[in-house]
Design an enzyme around this catalytic site. Structure first.
Site, short mmCIF file in Angstrom:
data_model
loop_
_atom_site.label_atom_id
_atom_site.label_comp_id
_atom_site.label_asym_id
_atom_site.label_seq_id
_atom_site.Cartn_x
_atom_site.Cartn_y
_atom_site.Cartn_z
N CYS A 1 -3.07 5.62 -0.49
CA CYS A 1 -2.56 4.46 0.24
C CYS A 1 -1.77 3.59 -0.74
CB CYS A 1 -3.68 3.67 0.92
SG CYS A 1 -5.00 3.12 -0.17
N ASP B 1 -18.56 12.49 -1.13
CA ASP B 1 -18.21 11.23 -1.78
C ASP B 1 -19.20 10.98 -2.90
OD1 ASP B 1 -16.18 8.89 -0.98
OD2 ASP B 1 -17.94 7.99 -1.92
#
Length: 426
Positions: free
Chosen positions: A378, A280
């Site tokens: 999403c 990340d």
């Protein structure tokens, strides 16, 4: 949406009407402060409530629930409540006066069948007039409480009927879903242990490891959570992990890991055998992942901060499986993050689509020949989903699409996700 109530993490549940609760001035003022921070200072609702609810130790559990749930429901229905309060909605992000927040709160409470105290801010607010005005709303963007530009975009991408079905579903509060950590316990055993604590749950056919809470509990303080027997993870998010088809002993890269909900799920499906590199761009997220992995009894995860393109190049052709859960608009999770729709902009969507394309193009080089890649969002918009995959395949003939799946909130009752499984052929 997770936030802190008195230092305890809780998950949002369907709103409670609080019919017999007396309205206290200090509680209403707290809601006003939260709304001002969210709409005028552009802060995130979960962070605002986390800070606010920790600020007053004298508030009881019911007070905190009233503040949090009232704030979230007002944020969810902000535009509609403004309309019913005869106040102007600003799509350009302009600030609202303090009196506007008070009037909107008053309208919300009246619609919850609360009797308003005779405070000056709530003069000339009458339930009958509000209900009459609500029955005459004809504009979809007001009825479903969404910005005009986003309403037009949704219809353009999904079609009128499909978009309206999703709007209806996305305005329903999200259920709380647990995922059993199968390294330690089966879903049936977890359900039994929770039941012994008087915590009722139900299974769902949409996910083999999932339990849905019947009512809200202080689940993050539960001993079973502290011992790593379960995580809180939506059904759709769990489906993404299974979609990658990981096996024990493989080398897996989760390149947009965040705090690692899907990483932990992958590790459990791999029986804690093999290696997962969780990556990340935010170091604090990876630090949180390390804590969660320890609690879950997982030791195959290596965290790696993405500092430059060199971080990616060093892992070229190294992964058996690669998960790219890319940044997106978040439209699929408005049920738990309702403030996202007021913070989105057309400019942001353009930028995030460019970022998605860049990640898919650059990060895919980490995959071995014959390896599988899952691209996931999403979001429910084709421009972030199948369009990105199709464009990538046109430019990369050494990849082929094996399967793709849409999870629409209107069809299965949970958060909205998209996932595509690709194979690197040579």
């Amino acid at each position: 949406m997770i936030f802190l109530w008195g230092g305890l993490r809780l998950w949002r549940s369907p709103p409670q009407p609080f019919p017999d609760m007396k309205l206290h001035r200090n509680l209403c003022e707290a809601i006003i402060r939260a709304l001002e921070a969210i709409f005028n200072q552009k802060q995130y609702a979960d962070k605002v409530l986390e800070k606010l609810l920790k600020s007053n130790s004298k508030w009881g559990a019911r007070d905190r629930a009233f503040i949090a749930e009232s704030t979230y429901e007002i944020v969810r229905w902000w535009r509609k409540l403004l309309f019913l309060a005869n106040e102007t909605y600003y799509e350009n992000g302009s600030n609202y006066e303090n009196r506007v927040f008070w009037r909107v709160l008053g309208v919300h409470l009246l619609l919850q069948h609360k009797s308003l105290p005779p405070w000056q801010e709530w003069q000339n607010l009458f339930l009958k007039e509000i209900e009459q005005k609500a029955s005459n709303i004809r504009e979809r963007a007001i009825q479903h409480s969404i910005p005009d530009w986003l309403d037009k975009l949704g219809e353009q991408e999904l079609g009128k009927g499909a978009w309206e079905r999703e709007l209806e579903a996305l305005n329903k509060p999200a259920e709380v879903v647990l995922r059993a950590n199968t390294l330690k316990i089966s879903v049936q055993e977890l359900q039994k242990l929770l039941q012994e604590q008087k915590i009722e749950t139900k299974l769902t056919p949409h996910s083999p490891d999932a339990l849905i809470l019947a009512t809200r509990q202080n689940i993050f303080q539960n001993p079973l959570f502290k011992e790593g027997y379960f995580e809180v993870q939506d059904v759709g998010s769990q489906e993404i992990g299974r979609f990658l088809r990981v096996k024990a002993g493989e080398r897996v890269v989760d390149a947009c890991a965040g705090a690692g909900g899907k990483t932990l799920h992958l590790a459990s499906m791999m029986h804690n055998k093999g290696r997962i590199i969780a990556m990340d761009t935010e170091s604090w997220k990876l630090a949180e992942l390390k804590k969660r992995a320890k609690r879950n009894g997982i030791d195959i995860i290596e965290t790696r901060l993405i500092e430059s393109s060199k971080t990616i190049k060093r892992l070229a052709n190294s992964a058996d499986k690669l998960l790219l859960d890319v940044p997106c608009s978040g439209l699929g999770v408005l049920r738990r993050n309702p403030d996202a729709k007021w913070k989105l902009s057309e400019k942001f969507l353009i930028e995030v689509r460019e970022k998605q394309s860049q990640i898919l193009q650059q990060y895919s080089q980490m995959l071995k020949k014959g390896g599988f890649l899952v691209y996931a969002t999403c979001s429910i918009l084709p421009s972030e989903n199948e369009n990105q995959v199709n464009n990538f395949l046109l430019q990369n003939k050494n990849f082929r699409l094996l399967e793709s799946k849409h999870l629409f909130p209107s069809e299965y009752g949970f958060d909205g996700f998209f996932m595509a499984l690709l194979e690197k052929t040579n």
